[in-house]
Design a protein around this motif. Structure first.
Motif, PDB file in Angstrom:
ATOM      1  N   LEU A  88       0.795  -1.229   0.000  1.00 40.66           N
ATOM      2  CA  LEU A  88       0.000   0.000   0.000  1.00 40.66           C
ATOM      3  C   LEU A  88       0.826   1.278   0.000  1.00 40.66           C
ATOM      4  O   LEU A  88       0.396   2.287  -0.548  1.00 40.66           O
ATOM      5  N   GLY A  89       2.021   1.239   0.627  1.00 45.79           N
ATOM      6  CA  GLY A  89       2.745   2.494   0.767  1.00 45.79           C
ATOM      7  C   GLY A  89       4.176   2.502   0.286  1.00 45.79           C
ATOM      8  O   GLY A  89       4.807   3.546   0.266  1.00 45.79           O
ATOM      9  N   GLY A  90       4.709   1.375  -0.101  1.00 45.28           N
ATOM     10  CA  GLY A  90       6.117   1.337  -0.430  1.00 45.28           C
ATOM     11  C   GLY A  90       6.445   0.995  -1.862  1.00 45.28           C
ATOM     12  O   GLY A  90       7.598   0.746  -2.203  1.00 45.28           O
ATOM     13  N   ARG A  91       5.451   1.001  -2.716  1.00 42.34           N
ATOM     14  CA  ARG A  91       5.689   0.593  -4.104  1.00 42.34           C
ATOM     15  C   ARG A  91       6.645   1.506  -4.853  1.00 42.34           C
ATOM     16  O   ARG A  91       7.255   1.100  -5.823  1.00 42.34           O
ATOM     17  N   ALA A  92       6.811   2.723  -4.381  1.00 47.39           N
ATOM     18  CA  ALA A  92       7.712   3.658  -5.059  1.00 47.39           C
ATOM     19  C   ALA A  92       9.177   3.291  -4.815  1.00 47.39           C
ATOM     20  O   ALA A  92      10.060   3.795  -5.505  1.00 47.39           O
TER      21      ALA A  92
END
Length: 124
Positions: A88-92
């Motif tokens: 949810l939050g670390g795909r970058a």
């Protein structure tokens, strides 16, 4: 002050008997702490600080007499929740996510194995 009724908070007497599998689990846990702290410093997203703190707490707890084999299962659930946080939050941060994933899979494998080994030993 070492009476027969007093027990040390830390189980340092057991550390010498830990095999490579225990240390691999600790290395994976510390790796997860490091990766998540680093991502928190880059993003300021509090969920990564919370993940790092919770795994650091687990490492500290592992060295105390409060540790029990059931906590390995809690660790497995925690690693699965970590995967959700990263999705949810670390795909970058693909490379850091991959490193975190390797540590997570290692910890998941070690935790499950140690749970069954220590649970079996407790039944004897």
């Amino acid at each position: 002050m070492t009476g027969t009724g007093s027990a040390s908070l830390f189980r340092l007497d057991e550390v010498g008997s830990w095999g490579a599998f225990y240390w691999l689990g600790l290395v994976c846990s510390v790796g997860i702490v490091g990766v998540n702290l680093y991502v928190w410093t880059l993003t300021g997203m509090p969920q990564f600080l919370a993940v790092a703190g919770s795994f650091a707490f687990g490492v500290g707890l592992f060295f105390t007499r409060f540790w029990s084999p059931a906590l390995y299962l809690l660790g497995v659930v925690h690693v699965i929740a970590l995967g959700v946080v990263w999705l949810l939050g670390g795909r970058a941060y693909l490379v850091l996510g991959a490193v975190n994933g390797v540590f997570s899979i290692g910890l998941l494998s070690v935790a499950l194995s140690l749970f069954f080994v220590e649970h079996r030993e407790g039944d004897d």
